[in-house]
Design a protein around this motif. Sequence first.
Motif, short mmCIF file in Angstrom:
data_model
loop_
_atom_site.label_atom_id
_atom_site.label_comp_id
_atom_site.label_asym_id
_atom_site.label_seq_id
_atom_site.Cartn_x
_atom_site.Cartn_y
_atom_site.Cartn_z
N LEU A 61 9.86 5.31 -6.78
CA LEU A 61 8.70 4.10 -7.37
C LEU A 61 7.55 4.35 -6.77
CD1 LEU A 61 9.03 1.93 -9.33
CD2 LEU A 61 9.56 0.36 -7.31
N LEU A 62 7.29 4.25 -5.52
CA LEU A 62 6.03 4.34 -4.86
C LEU A 62 5.22 5.54 -5.33
CD1 LEU A 62 5.01 2.52 -2.52
CD2 LEU A 62 5.75 4.02 -0.77
N ALA A 63 5.90 6.59 -5.37
CA ALA A 63 5.20 7.85 -5.77
C ALA A 63 4.61 7.66 -7.23
CB ALA A 63 5.89 9.05 -5.48
N MET A 64 5.42 7.18 -8.01
CA MET A 64 5.04 6.73 -9.42
C MET A 64 3.95 6.01 -9.75
SD MET A 64 7.51 5.61 -12.63
CE MET A 64 7.26 3.71 -12.29
N PHE A 65 3.96 4.85 -9.05
CA PHE A 65 2.80 3.96 -9.00
C PHE A 65 1.42 4.63 -8.30
CE2 PHE A 65 5.39 0.29 -10.03
CZ PHE A 65 4.56 -0.48 -10.56
N LEU A 66 1.71 5.24 -7.25
CA LEU A 66 0.50 6.18 -6.83
C LEU A 66 -0.17 7.11 -7.71
CD1 LEU A 66 -1.39 6.46 -4.26
CD2 LEU A 66 0.09 8.24 -3.57
N PHE A 67 0.74 7.63 -8.52
CA PHE A 67 0.41 8.76 -9.22
C PHE A 67 -0.35 7.99 -10.57
CE2 PHE A 67 1.34 11.32 -13.27
CZ PHE A 67 0.85 12.19 -12.91
N PHE A 68 0.31 7.29 -11.17
CA PHE A 68 -0.27 6.38 -12.30
C PHE A 68 -1.72 5.92 -12.17
CE2 PHE A 68 3.67 6.93 -14.95
CZ PHE A 68 3.03 7.16 -16.15
N ILE A 69 -1.74 5.00 -10.92
CA ILE A 69 -3.16 4.32 -10.56
C ILE A 69 -3.89 5.41 -10.25
CG2 ILE A 69 -4.03 2.64 -9.41
CD1 ILE A 69 -0.90 1.41 -9.28
N ALA A 70 -3.62 6.28 -9.34
CA ALA A 70 -4.85 7.33 -8.96
C ALA A 70 -5.23 8.33 -9.89
CB ALA A 70 -4.19 8.11 -7.65
N SER A 71 -4.46 8.27 -10.96
CA SER A 71 -5.01 9.27 -11.96
C SER A 71 -5.48 8.56 -13.37
CB SER A 71 -3.74 10.25 -12.28
OG SER A 71 -2.77 9.78 -12.96
N SER A 72 -5.59 7.29 -13.07
CA SER A 72 -5.95 6.43 -14.25
C SER A 72 -7.46 6.51 -14.30
CB SER A 72 -5.22 5.02 -14.38
OG SER A 72 -5.85 4.66 -13.23
N GLY A 112 -5.70 3.93 -6.11
CA GLY A 112 -4.32 4.18 -5.87
C GLY A 112 -3.88 3.50 -4.51
N ILE A 113 -4.54 3.98 -3.64
CA ILE A 113 -3.98 3.56 -2.23
C ILE A 113 -4.14 1.98 -2.06
CG2 ILE A 113 -4.74 3.54 0.29
CD1 ILE A 113 -5.68 6.58 -0.14
N MET A 114 -5.13 1.48 -2.62
CA MET A 114 -5.20 0.02 -2.72
C MET A 114 -3.88 -0.62 -3.25
SD MET A 114 -8.99 -1.09 -3.58
CE MET A 114 -8.44 -2.25 -4.62
N ILE A 115 -3.52 -0.31 -4.33
CA ILE A 115 -2.36 -0.84 -4.87
C ILE A 115 -1.22 -0.41 -4.44
CG2 ILE A 115 -1.31 -1.11 -7.62
CD1 ILE A 115 -4.05 -1.90 -7.50
N ASN A 116 -1.20 0.79 -3.72
CA ASN A 116 0.09 1.22 -3.32
C ASN A 116 0.40 0.58 -2.26
OD1 ASN A 116 1.63 4.60 -2.96
ND2 ASN A 116 1.85 3.23 -4.58
N VAL A 117 -0.51 0.29 -1.22
CA VAL A 117 -0.14 -0.65 0.06
C VAL A 117 0.52 -1.82 -0.19
CG1 VAL A 117 -1.40 -1.81 1.84
CG2 VAL A 117 -1.98 0.67 1.29
N VAL A 118 -0.06 -2.51 -1.61
CA VAL A 118 0.62 -3.76 -1.75
C VAL A 118 2.10 -3.51 -2.41
CG1 VAL A 118 0.76 -5.63 -3.55
CG2 VAL A 118 -1.56 -4.54 -2.78
N VAL A 119 2.35 -2.30 -3.24
CA VAL A 119 3.74 -2.11 -3.67
C VAL A 119 4.54 -1.79 -2.07
CG1 VAL A 119 5.24 -0.60 -4.91
CG2 VAL A 119 2.91 -1.31 -5.89
N LEU A 120 3.94 -0.90 -1.44
CA LEU A 120 4.59 -0.55 -0.10
C LEU A 120 5.05 -1.91 0.75
CD1 LEU A 120 5.43 1.92 1.69
CD2 LEU A 120 3.25 1.47 2.80
N ALA A 121 4.03 -2.80 0.94
CA ALA A 121 4.33 -4.02 1.47
C ALA A 121 5.75 -4.92 1.30
CB ALA A 121 3.06 -5.02 1.40
N VAL A 122 5.79 -4.79 -0.19
CA VAL A 122 6.53 -5.55 -0.98
C VAL A 122 8.17 -4.78 -0.52
CG1 VAL A 122 7.77 -6.15 -3.16
CG2 VAL A 122 5.38 -6.15 -2.86
N GLY A 123 7.95 -3.49 -0.55
CA GLY A 123 9.32 -2.69 -0.14
C GLY A 123 9.56 -2.96 1.18
N LEU A 124 8.62 -3.01 2.04
CA LEU A 124 8.97 -3.02 3.47
C LEU A 124 9.62 -4.26 3.88
CD1 LEU A 124 5.94 -1.22 5.28
CD2 LEU A 124 8.46 -0.40 4.89
N ILE A 125 9.16 -5.31 3.22
CA ILE A 125 9.55 -6.64 3.41
C ILE A 125 10.92 -6.87 2.76
CG2 ILE A 125 9.27 -9.22 2.74
CD1 ILE A 125 6.26 -8.50 2.64
#
Lengths: 251, 312
Positions: A61-72, A112-125
């Motif tokens: 999931l994390l990789a998919m978000f990074l992919f879509f956002i960074a390439s958008s 991509g990194i900005m949004i991914n860090v948020v998604v990652l934080a949710v996952g880590l919590i």
Amino acid sequence: MPLRNFNRPFFRGIAVVTEKNIRLYYTKPPVIIFGFLFPLFMFLAFYLGKEIDFYVFFPGLLAMFLFFIASSVGPLITPWEKQAGTYERLLSFPVSITTIILGDCAAGMIFGIMINVVVLAVGLITLNYCLNIMILCLGMLLGAFCFSSLGVSLASPSVQNPSYVMMFSSIIRFPLIFISGIFIPLEDLHGLGRMLCYFSPITYMVDIFNFSLRGQSNIALIVDFAALFVFSLTFVYLANRTHKRNLMRGL
Amino acid sequence: MKNESIKVIEVRELTKRFGDVTAVNHISFAVTKREIFGFLGPNGAGKTTTIRMLTGLITPDSGDVLIDGVDIMKNPIKAKMKIGVIPEMGNIYVDLTAKQNIILAGKFYGIARGELGNKADAILAKFGLLERADDPVKTFSKGMKQQVNIASAIVHSPELLFLDEPTAGLDVQSQRMIKTIIREMNQRGTTIFLTTHNIEEANVLCDRVGIINNGEIAAIDTPEGLKRTFEETQSVEISFDKPVDLSEIEESRLVIRKEKLGDKWRLYTDNPDKLVKYLAQFAQDHNLIFTTMEICGASLEDAFVKLTEDKY
Ligand SMILES: Nc1ncnc2c1ncn2[C@@H]1O[C@H](COP(=O)(O)OP(=O)(O)O)[C@@H](O)[C@H]1O
Ligand SMILES: [Mg+2]
């Protein structure tokens, strides 16, 4: 010293182009729709209503978000600037096409990194991971750059309307999602599916995330990084070529 | 060498083809320091293509461009640092404010961030735009946009400025404003290279004019020099109180060609003085009264038409 290097026209140009892109393009509707809402809906469509072990699927999931956002961001910038008439202006500044392209890549990468860090934080919590932060950071940096440069190379300037570029770029981006090991774990893939997945840079990103979060991986780390690096170089090279070749189109 | 004769732009045998079309065909010229040099030509003549090659945007098929001694192809960044460019369709970022646009441009030229705000304010003040400094450019009129366009091209105080059809599509008021800006910058020492399809603009603005047609330079001279070259196109305009037969005048061999304009006749001549004296006698003899009598000098328009007509 790094500061003095930064003053050199090349790096300065990249920094200024990046800053301009961040200011102007992060909030453009096509970026929000194709970068943000799309992966969200795909996530919902795939995961909702199923019994899924998030612990296993979160790295994908994390990789998919990074992919879509960074390439958008990448596909949009140049066509948008050509249509608005700002591209010729941009080229009149002391920058080269390569500088502009790297600035476009950097903008997508940071987004991509900005949004991914948020998604990652949710996952880590919510999930109980044992983190390898070094590999995670390095992987995220390289992956974000790789996906972002793919986006920039898709900025086909022969398209009149910038939103068509987003359609076109999605035609390329979607298959890369489907052939990667996001929806099906790599160890469950066999035959053709297994072969195809190596052609998607996302596969290697998922593997790096799997390693750095769950401590499990199917491909050697060095291969993951090398693959992402080679994909990045290829995309930057392609971007350089198409942007130079299509320089005059739409001016 | 005298300051005035320093070549700021030097162009040799510059050529650019697009498929079968030769947009610019082996042109050579030089622009000296502190002059306003104008490229005058009809649409499709090759003006924009030339300016794009001079400013390093497109690579010529052959030929050389030196900007203040720097080869634009070999050292584009160094050459670009010396110049300011206002492209034909070149727009500024309409989502940014006037000031943000100027600051963005300044950053590309490596001007220190601390200095930039003041610089932007100073330029905006000079253009009378300080009150609108923080409004997004999309709320501006066309003329004001062009001012911001120029403002962001001069933030690094370039000694050489390129403008591609700077007044095209603007209302008369804005055109005058832009021309004043160009003149003032020139008076402060900036060398100007501009293109135009407007003859009057070239006439009143430029120190020297190159007439370009079909990718070739048909002539380069001062506006007065160009007019002088075409002195046979001087004319006398007359009308009388009643219709007359002018065939007698034609026999005098003073008239090269005559043209009827409403109730007036325009008689082209290379000796207006003699023709006027002849006409006075003619009127006397035939008991005619002049209702109009005017000597018209050669115009840049005549020169322009003459130089560009045979190709069509
Ligand atoms: N990018 C291009 N591709 C193909 N043809 C071009 C291109 N740019 C200009 N031309 C052609 O080159 C000629 C000169 O064009 P241009 O330099 O724009 O003229 P001007 O600016 O004097 O109106 C025209 O015939 C035009 O059609
Ligand atoms: Mg033009």
